[in-house]
Design an enzyme around this catalytic site. Sequence first.
Site, short mmCIF file in Angstrom:
data_model
loop_
_atom_site.label_atom_id
_atom_site.label_comp_id
_atom_site.label_asym_id
_atom_site.label_seq_id
_atom_site.Cartn_x
_atom_site.Cartn_y
_atom_site.Cartn_z
N GLU A 168 30.83 63.54 25.47
CA GLU A 168 32.16 63.01 25.81
C GLU A 168 32.50 61.80 24.95
O GLU A 168 31.72 60.83 24.88
CB GLU A 168 32.21 62.63 27.30
N ASP A 221 29.39 69.37 39.51
CA ASP A 221 29.07 68.06 38.92
C ASP A 221 28.39 67.19 39.98
O ASP A 221 28.94 66.99 41.06
CB ASP A 221 30.38 67.41 38.48
O1 KIV Z 1 33.94 64.90 36.20
C1 KIV Z 1 34.32 65.43 35.16
O2 KIV Z 1 35.38 66.07 35.07
C2 KIV Z 1 33.48 65.25 33.99
C3 KIV Z 1 34.18 65.32 32.68
C4 KIV Z 1 34.82 64.02 32.40
C5 KIV Z 1 33.24 65.69 31.61
O3 KIV Z 1 32.33 64.98 34.11
#
Ligand code: KIV
Length: 282
Positions: free
Chosen positions: A184, A85
């Site tokens: 989300e 991410d």
């Molecule tokens: O950081 C994370 O876990 C996410 C989720 C909330 C989708 O982006």
Amino acid sequence: MAKKKSILDFIRMKKDGEQVAWVTAYDYPMASFAEQAGMDMILVGDSLGMVVLGYDSTLPVTMEDCISHCQAVRRGAPNTWVIGDMPFMSYQTTDEDAVINAGRFIKEADMDCVKLEGGRRVASRIKAITDAGIVVMGHIGLTPQSSGQLGGFKAQGRDVASARELIKDALAIQEAGAFALLLEAVPPELTRYIAGKLDIPVYSIGAGPCDGQLLICGDMLGLFQAFTPKFVKKYANVAEIEINAFREYIEDVKSGKFPTDDHVYHIKDSIEAFNQMFKEFD
Ligand code: KIV
């Protein structure tokens, strides 16, 4: 051991109506447990800032935090498709920054894909990263990195006007080259429409049924105690188990019940030989 999946599997699964189950993980043991359970994919979310590092938002999370946690997750789940991410300000600045930072997830942490938040406003970032040969997942709806602009961690797309904007965002993300989209905290009616409209897989966290479901491990396992979103199903209360275990351990230490003879290493020479040796120091 199941074979590691690829984007071709996820595209086929959408076509066949086969659901994808995935969770977040941030460290070696959690990743290893998810892989042993047979999870289809893992997200090393920047939610690590709240779930693991104790911040009250995801905003302070750095590239260094993400890379280090992604590396640990990869070691724990070598045969699972893992998504890194992209943290706040690692892609918001320019397409070039986005490509450089996305590349770090691949080169330094062996990620299979990167995820970034936003719709049309990050379409050029998605295109630039995809053009560099990196697999990208989009993420719209409640986007925690812009929770300030959204007025908090609030469900999105609940009225026609905002739902229309989210549909435009979803189409732009597909057009920019993302391989999949995460929705989300949007209503299931909107999710169903977007999942049917897009060719790419559409996944949900708190957005109802579509091509697959994500939950945050801290929420579903009962590890994260600050709050639990409405959409979470809690499968365990690990915090309670850990606190009770710590309490029992404290009691055992204080009362002398731990350690016992079972928890020590036994001498290899006779006790007489040891006593003789101790005398050398008297
Ligand atoms: O950081 C994370 O876990 C996410 C989720 C909330 C989708 O982006």
